[in-house]
Design a protein around this motif. Structure first.
Motif, PDB file in Angstrom:
ATOM      1  N   PHE A 142       0.831  -1.207   0.000  1.00 29.28           N
ATOM      2  CA  PHE A 142       0.000   0.000   0.000  1.00 29.28           C
ATOM      3  C   PHE A 142       0.866   1.257   0.000  1.00 29.28           C
ATOM      4  CE2 PHE A 142      -2.980  -2.951   2.370  1.00 29.28           C
ATOM      5  CZ  PHE A 142      -3.865  -3.092   1.305  1.00 29.28           C
ATOM      6  N   SER A 143       0.389   2.281  -0.688  1.00 29.37           N
ATOM      7  CA  SER A 143       1.024   3.605  -0.667  1.00 29.37           C
ATOM      8  C   SER A 143      -0.090   4.627  -0.431  1.00 29.37           C
ATOM      9  CB  SER A 143       1.745   3.888  -1.991  1.00 29.37           C
ATOM     10  OG  SER A 143       2.765   2.943  -2.236  1.00 29.37           O
ATOM     11  N   PHE A 144      -0.478   4.774   0.812  1.00 27.83           N
ATOM     12  CA  PHE A 144      -1.624   5.609   1.124  1.00 27.83           C
ATOM     13  C   PHE A 144      -1.340   7.086   0.874  1.00 27.83           C
ATOM     14  CE2 PHE A 144      -2.414   1.892   3.966  1.00 27.83           C
ATOM     15  CZ  PHE A 144      -3.591   1.466   3.342  1.00 27.83           C
ATOM     16  N   VAL A 145      -2.339   7.772   0.361  1.00 28.71           N
ATOM     17  CA  VAL A 145      -2.243   9.199   0.078  1.00 28.71           C
ATOM     18  C   VAL A 145      -3.156   9.939   1.045  1.00 28.71           C
ATOM     19  CG1 VAL A 145      -2.654  11.010  -1.652  1.00 28.71           C
ATOM     20  CG2 VAL A 145      -1.736   8.784  -2.351  1.00 28.71           C
ATOM     21  N   ASP A 146      -2.632  11.012   1.668  1.00 26.90           N
ATOM     22  CA  ASP A 146      -3.449  11.811   2.582  1.00 26.90           C
ATOM     23  C   ASP A 146      -4.624  12.439   1.844  1.00 26.90           C
ATOM     24  OD1 ASP A 146      -1.857  11.271   4.753  1.00 26.90           O
ATOM     25  OD2 ASP A 146      -0.612  13.066   4.519  1.00 26.90           O
ATOM     26  N   TYR A 147      -5.759  12.473   2.525  1.00 25.60           N
ATOM     27  CA  TYR A 147      -6.932  13.119   1.934  1.00 25.60           C
ATOM     28  C   TYR A 147      -6.629  14.569   1.553  1.00 25.60           C
ATOM     29  CZ  TYR A 147      -9.904   9.288   3.714  1.00 25.60           C
ATOM     30  OH  TYR A 147     -10.480   8.065   3.964  1.00 25.60           O
ATOM     31  N   GLU A 148      -5.830  15.242   2.390  1.00 29.35           N
ATOM     32  CA  GLU A 148      -5.523  16.659   2.139  1.00 29.35           C
ATOM     33  C   GLU A 148      -4.865  16.845   0.778  1.00 29.35           C
ATOM     34  OE1 GLU A 148      -3.134  17.879   5.402  1.00 29.35           O
ATOM     35  OE2 GLU A 148      -4.811  18.087   6.809  1.00 29.35           O
ATOM     36  N   ASN A 149      -3.991  15.915   0.398  1.00 23.87           N
ATOM     37  CA  ASN A 149      -3.311  16.024  -0.895  1.00 23.87           C
ATOM     38  C   ASN A 149      -4.282  15.832  -2.058  1.00 23.87           C
ATOM     39  OD1 ASN A 149      -0.836  16.499   0.272  1.00 23.87           O
ATOM     40  ND2 ASN A 149      -0.191  14.368   0.225  1.00 23.87           N
ATOM     41  N   ILE A 150      -5.314  15.038  -1.839  1.00 28.84           N
ATOM     42  CA  ILE A 150      -6.312  14.835  -2.890  1.00 28.84           C
ATOM     43  C   ILE A 150      -7.253  16.031  -2.964  1.00 28.84           C
ATOM     44  CG2 ILE A 150      -8.251  13.382  -3.635  1.00 28.84           C
ATOM     45  CD1 ILE A 150      -6.830  11.018  -2.260  1.00 28.84           C
ATOM     46  N   LEU A 151      -7.752  16.477  -1.819  1.00 31.01           N
ATOM     47  CA  LEU A 151      -8.720  17.569  -1.774  1.00 31.01           C
ATOM     48  C   LEU A 151      -8.110  18.900  -2.208  1.00 31.01           C
ATOM     49  CD1 LEU A 151     -10.485  16.633   1.601  1.00 31.01           C
ATOM     50  CD2 LEU A 151     -11.360  16.279  -0.716  1.00 31.01           C
TER      51      LEU A 151
END
Length: 512
Positions: A84-93
């Protein structure tokens, strides 16, 4: 040769790379490669990914299994099982994460909608869920096809779960009207639902901490569906009318009619160039020919972009007839795609590839003639104020049971001692002289293609009032009703008083 199998292999450090197995070699590996197993790979080839390709891994290259490639099982693999390489929600939003690279996200399910099934293709059914991270941020996630039904089945079989934690691996960021969401990507994504794996176990523990959001008592809320069931929409919610009863727009409303598609208005365009940001109408920014334009201006005042790209969207004016009169309806994206089993973009491409002109209706659209359907129709403020009776279609049903029930309901409400004569061919040009661009109403996703070309239109009032009075004897009427090869360029004669005098009624009396 097109790849038939994609694999994403995490190494000991969790790094991943895409692997392609061509059709000519798939038989050698299909019984060896198993998900969750580890292998030594000897003798693969390398190939560069296309520059503009969506990347499921961070690598610019991929492995290709060729004839000389050998794979053997590794029984003592000690690396990351899933990588897994999880991405922070903040980076998406905040749009910090590039949209051409996949994302892994994990979160608590806090809202679930109903599956949207408008498209006959099951792979295009989608389920909207909202997930929340340990800091309380929320993210829209769309599960498509089998992923949607996997989530629905889990919820159905586990109604008393206090929490549902999911991981979506290899998701794709989609931005619509400046709002990002994460979507499953064809069959490449992986969906974990309350799986007993370390990542979900740790996430659950973080929700119980003092700093975690309050999630101890709630599971998720149900997002209200904006789409009524087909039965409710056609049989209960909206009034059923004969076409003659709604021929003149009196007030903003929705209603249901049953009719047969008798023709397509051949002098109208069947698609328009839609802004990809808001789906309103867009025109070439430099005034050039539409086929040669490289940039477009959106004329929707509510759109957040001025210069935009475009995509073709259906705008098909059809003539629909029942046993009282004929009416022009405009079919937009959703229902056009539903009936034609393809998008306007796909049909435009096919038409060009066949060498056919886009100025004429493709055979696929002309083949709609003869279909008997139920239509939910929307009368807008535009229709009422401009006295324009070219209405937009809000929904179509081809359910035979619904259509038969509606027909019976109509027949029961009509006088039993009168019969109406069907005037037959509605391939004749309609009384709707007004250009279809002027008659578009916001019935498809609540979008109204804007900017009316006043130089190409006539007064909408003339649509209802300027057609010559019908002057035919009974023999001519019957000839018209039986003549299926009439020209599609002639204009039907309809009374200026509306459909009431378009109808010829014969009273049946018993002989003494």
């Amino acid at each position: 040769m097109a790849a038939t199998n994609l694999t994403f292999i995490p190494d000991l450090d969790g790094n991943k790379i895409q692997v392609t197995v061509s059709k000519r070699n798939i038989y050698r590996f299909k019984n060896i490669l198993k998900e969750g197993m580890a292998f030594y790979i000897k003798g693969p080839d390398f190939a560069a990914l296309k520059i503009d390709a969506f990347r499921l891994t961070p690598q610019d290259q991929k492995l290709t299994f060729v004839q000389q490639t050998v794979v053997t099982e590794c029984i003592d693999f000690s690396g990351h099982e899933f990588g897994f390489s999880f991405v922070d929600y903040e980076n998406i939003l905040s749009f910090a994460h590039p949209t051409d690279k996949s994302v892994d996200v994990m979160g608590l399910v806090v809202a679930v909608a109903e599956i949207q099934r408008q498209d006959p293709d099951k792979s295009k059914h989608k389920l909207n869920i909202n997930i929340q991270d340990a800091k309380g941020l929320q993210l829209h996630v769309y599960l498509w096809g089998d992923y949607a039904y996997k989530m629905q089945e889990y919820i159905h079989n586990n109604p008393h779960n206090r929490r549902i934690v999911v991981i979506l691996q290899f998701g794709q960021i989609n931005v619509f009207r400046d709002r990002p969401s994460v979507n499953t990507y064809f069959t490449s994504s992986k969906l974990f639902i309350n799986s007993h794996i370390d990542e979900i176990i740790r996430f659950n523990k973080s929700l119980d901490g003092d700093d975690g959001p309050d999630s101890s008592t709630n599971t998720y809320s149900v997002i209200p569906s904006k789409q009524l069931s087909e039965y409710d929409d056609f049989m209960i919610k909206n009034k059923l009318n004969a076409i003659s009863e709604v021929w003149e727009p009196v007030e903003k409303c929705s209603f249901v009619i049953v009719g047969t598609i008798k023709g397509i208005l051949q002098n109208k365009t069947w698609y328009y160039k839609a802004c990809t940001n808001c789906f309103g109408k867009a025109v070439p920014s430099d005034g050039s020919d539409d086929q040669e334009a490289t940039s477009y201006v959106c004329h929707n005042g509510d759109c957040t972009k001025d210069i935009t790209s475009v995509v073709p969207r259906f705008m098909i004016p059809i003539r629909v007839q029942d046993n009282t009169v004929t009416l022009t309806l405009t079919m937009f994206k959703r229902d056009g795609k539903y009936l034609l089993k393809q998008s306007a973009k796909e049909l435009v491409k096919k038409t060009i590839e066949r060498g056919d002109s886009l100025d004429f209706y493709p055979d696929e659209i002309n083949a709609l003639k003869g279909l008997k359907l139920a239509f939910k129709v929307s009368v807008t403020n535009f229709n009422v104020s401009k006295k324009n009776n070219q209405y937009g279609i809000a929904r179509i049903s081809e359910d035979a049971s619904i259509i038969e029930q509606l027909k019976k309901k109509l027949n029961d409400s009509q006088p039993s001692n009168e019969q109406s004569l069907d005037f037959g061919s509605a391939d004749l040009q309609s009384q709707d002289i007004k250009n279809a661009k002027d008659a578009i109403s916001g019935t498809d996703d609540n979008i109204t293609p804007s900017t009316l070309d006043k130089n190409e239109t006539t007064s909408p009032m003339k649509t209802l009032t300027t057609t010559p009075i019908l002057k035919r004897n009974l023999k001519e009427v019957f000839d018209l009703g039986s003549n299926d090869h009439l020209s599609s360029t002639k204009t039907p004669k309809i009374s200026p008083d509306g459909p009431g005098k378009h109808l010829l009624k014969v009273k049946l009396e018993k002989n003494d």
